[in-house]
Enzyme design. Structure first.
Site, PDB file in Angstrom:
ATOM      1  N   GLN A  46      -4.359  12.231 -23.687  1.00 39.94           N
ATOM      2  CA  GLN A  46      -2.940  11.875 -23.506  1.00 39.94           C
ATOM      3  C   GLN A  46      -2.715  10.360 -23.624  1.00 39.94           C
ATOM      4  OE1 GLN A  46      -0.221  13.564 -23.571  1.00 39.94           O
ATOM      5  NE2 GLN A  46      -1.286  15.519 -23.721  1.00 39.94           N
ATOM      6  N   SER A  47      -3.542   9.694 -24.416  1.00 38.40           N
ATOM      7  CA  SER A  47      -3.446   8.238 -24.518  1.00 38.40           C
ATOM      8  C   SER A  47      -2.101   7.777 -25.098  1.00 38.40           C
ATOM      9  CB  SER A  47      -4.581   7.724 -25.401  1.00 38.40           C
ATOM     10  OG  SER A  47      -4.339   6.398 -25.798  1.00 38.40           O
ATOM     11  N   ASN A  48      -1.411   6.949 -24.344  1.00 37.48           N
ATOM     12  CA  ASN A  48      -0.165   6.334 -24.834  1.00 37.48           C
ATOM     13  C   ASN A  48      -0.475   5.307 -25.908  1.00 37.48           C
ATOM     14  OD1 ASN A  48       1.699   7.572 -22.863  1.00 37.48           O
ATOM     15  ND2 ASN A  48       0.444   6.434 -21.396  1.00 37.48           N
TER      16      ASN A  48
END
Ligand SMILES: *Cc1c(COP(=O)(O)O)cnc(C)c1O
Length: 328
Positions: free
Chosen positions: A71-73
């Protein structure tokens, strides 16, 4: 020398009062809406990319290579910037179990990023080597890769929040307020470091208070000092900074990176109802919980604080992957 910035984010971001405590004995709280740096770009990472991607273009690179959690922004923002600039993006994403695309992972796919999956173990041990190998392969095919470390938290990326610090100084003048304490989440350290370096460079004498959302305070003080060494080389002049002058509010990382407790989930829900603002579960939620709890408990790190600015670093797409944990 301060490197050139490629304008990508919607800046300056608004700063608004945060009315959370009814009791006037609490310090004044403001929130800087870096969740509004854009839509596809939203959050803190685009400020770092404004510097890193200018460098990538200057070096003639055609492919961006970076890494992060599922879920890396940062990976999503890199994929968005890559698409906008006409560059390929390759993401090394950490996951131990296959998951249906949602949140940032889904958005990365929509933006056309190529995903290379790695286990947590591989990620921890050899992400740099893996990204290096991808760059080498590209080179053999006549392409040129630009590697961004996790969170773009190296010296070039750190100029993003060095610049944001200057933005804050200018906005303070407009608002007629001086923030004695500036609070941000600390995940890979680049946001915090950039603010710390900006504060030192301008001799602004603010307390830059990071809230670590994983690991511990000493780990991030060490990382800040490492980035500081590289940052001074980029800047081309000494920037006095001592490890003793770094402030990190520890104790709110909970179960660790991207993991939450039911108490945290309840706080995020309660905060949204009370303030009309969303916090993300990985970074801003933990950091805001840390700040508010520390104020309520009279933590020594905040005892002189009168005007506090909290940086909302974004991350809202990560909420969607946590829907079940809210228990609705
Ligand atoms: C990456 C991230 C952070 C942490 O910033 P670092 O510069 O990596 O320490 C905070 N908030 C959000 C939403 C992020 O995506």
């Amino acid at each position: 020398m301060i490197p050139q910035r490629m304008p990508l984010a919607h800046l300056p971001t608004p700063m608004e009062p945060l009315k959370y405590f009814k009791d006037p004995a609490y310090p004044t709280l403001y929130i800087k809406r870096d969740d509004l740096t854009g839509m596809e770009f939203s959050g803190n990472k685009i400020r770092k990319l404004e510097y890193a991607l200018q460098e990538a273009l200057d070096l003639g690179c055609d492919t961006l290579i970076t890494c992060g959690g599922i879920q890396s922004n940062h990976c999503r923002a890199t994929a968005a910037a890559g698409a906008k600039l006409g560059l390929e993006t390759i993401l090394l994403l950490r996951s131990d179990t296959p998951q249906p695309p949602q949140g940032n992972h889904l958005l990365g796919l929509l933006l056309g990023a190529k995903i290379v999956w790695v286990s947590s173990e591989e990620y921890a041990k050899e992400r740099r080597q893996r990204m290096g190998a991808i760059a080498k392969e590209l080179e053999e095919k006549g392409h040129k890769g630009y590697i961004l470390p996790e969170g773009a938290s190296n010296a070039i990326g750190t100029f993003g929040y060095f610049h944001a610090f200057e933005e804050i100084l200018a906005q303070e003048k407009e608002l007629g307020i001086r923030f004695d304490t500036i609070v941000c989440p600390v995940g890979s350290g680049g946001t915090y470091s950039g603010l710390v370096f900006g504060n030192a460079y301008h001799r602004a004498e603010r307390k830059i208070l990071g809230v670590n959302i994983a690991a511990d305070a000493d780990h991030f003080k060490e990382i800040t000092m490492q980035i500081h060494t590289e940052f001074q080389e980029r800047l081309g002049e000494p920037l006095p900074l001592k490890k003793e002058d770094l402030y990190i509010l520890d104790g709110y990382a909970g179960r660790g990176y991207a993991l939450n407790t039911p108490q945290e989930m309840a706080f995020f829900h309660d905060f949204a109802k009370k303030s009309g603002l969303f916090l993300d579960p990985v970074y801003t939620g933990k950091a805001m919980r840390g700040l508010l709890t520390a104020l309520q408990e009279g933590d020594a790190l905040l005892k002189d604080a009168e005007n506090i600015l909290f940086i909302h670093t974004g991350g809202l797409f990560g909420l969607f992957a946590k829907a079940e944990e809210f228990g609705f």
